[in-house]
Design a protein around this motif. Sequence first.
Motif, PDB file in Angstrom:
ATOM      1  N   VAL A 182      12.717  -7.792  -3.343  1.00  0.00           N
ATOM      2  CA  VAL A 182      12.679  -6.842  -2.234  1.00  0.00           C
ATOM      3  C   VAL A 182      11.224  -6.437  -2.012  1.00  0.00           C
ATOM      4  N   THR A 183      10.743  -6.603  -0.795  1.00  0.00           N
ATOM      5  CA  THR A 183       9.403  -6.164  -0.431  1.00  0.00           C
ATOM      6  C   THR A 183       9.552  -4.931   0.451  1.00  0.00           C
ATOM      7  N   VAL A 184       8.956  -3.837   0.025  1.00  0.00           N
ATOM      8  CA  VAL A 184       9.037  -2.566   0.746  1.00  0.00           C
ATOM      9  C   VAL A 184       7.644  -2.247   1.291  1.00  0.00           C
ATOM     10  N   MET A 185       7.578  -1.994   2.592  1.00  0.00           N
ATOM     11  CA  MET A 185       6.306  -1.674   3.240  1.00  0.00           C
ATOM     12  C   MET A 185       6.490  -0.459   4.148  1.00  0.00           C
ATOM     13  N   LEU A 186       5.388   0.252   4.372  1.00  0.00           N
ATOM     14  CA  LEU A 186       5.431   1.334   5.347  1.00  0.00           C
ATOM     15  C   LEU A 186       5.666   0.742   6.736  1.00  0.00           C
ATOM     16  N   VAL A 196       2.973   4.292  10.599  1.00  0.00           N
ATOM     17  CA  VAL A 196       2.903   5.273   9.511  1.00  0.00           C
ATOM     18  C   VAL A 196       1.552   5.107   8.820  1.00  0.00           C
ATOM     19  N   LEU A 197       0.822   6.193   8.670  1.00  0.00           N
ATOM     20  CA  LEU A 197      -0.483   6.134   8.018  1.00  0.00           C
ATOM     21  C   LEU A 197      -0.333   5.649   6.577  1.00  0.00           C
ATOM     22  N   ASP A 198      -1.277   4.824   6.136  1.00  0.00           N
ATOM     23  CA  ASP A 198      -1.258   4.256   4.796  1.00  0.00           C
ATOM     24  C   ASP A 198      -2.572   4.615   4.099  1.00  0.00           C
ATOM     25  N   PRO A 199      -2.666   5.803   3.488  1.00  0.00           N
ATOM     26  CA  PRO A 199      -3.923   6.213   2.859  1.00  0.00           C
ATOM     27  C   PRO A 199      -4.331   5.309   1.699  1.00  0.00           C
ATOM     28  N   GLN A 200      -3.372   4.767   0.955  1.00  0.00           N
ATOM     29  CA  GLN A 200      -3.731   3.852  -0.138  1.00  0.00           C
ATOM     30  C   GLN A 200      -4.310   2.561   0.423  1.00  0.00           C
ATOM     31  N   GLY A 201      -3.706   2.042   1.465  1.00  0.00           N
ATOM     32  CA  GLY A 201      -4.237   0.843   2.104  1.00  0.00           C
ATOM     33  C   GLY A 201      -5.637   1.063   2.640  1.00  0.00           C
ATOM     34  N   GLU A 202      -5.867   2.216   3.236  1.00  0.00           N
ATOM     35  CA  GLU A 202      -7.198   2.539   3.766  1.00  0.00           C
ATOM     36  C   GLU A 202      -8.213   2.660   2.635  1.00  0.00           C
TER      37      GLU A 202
END
Length: 79
Positions: A5-9, A13-19
């Motif tokens: 299972v791949t779970v993504m925002l 939706v803002l992704d502060p970890q990705g940023e």
Amino acid sequence: MKARVTVMLKDGVLDPQGEAVRLALTGLGFDGVRGVRQGKVIEVDLATEDRAAAEAEISRMCETLLANTVIESWQVELP
């Protein structure tokens, strides 16, 4: 049967970890990175070999625990 299972925002939706990862990559000299989205991968080993039953069970798991359905989407991979 194993399921992945791949779970993504969800989009928008803002992704502060990705940023934070994007900024770190830029700081390390990877100037071509335009964006990063961070998610999670969950592997589940199911007792059933019935593909339809596995898909239904995994969907219920995602809706109740594995994903926050308000802000996350999921994708299931079965062999």
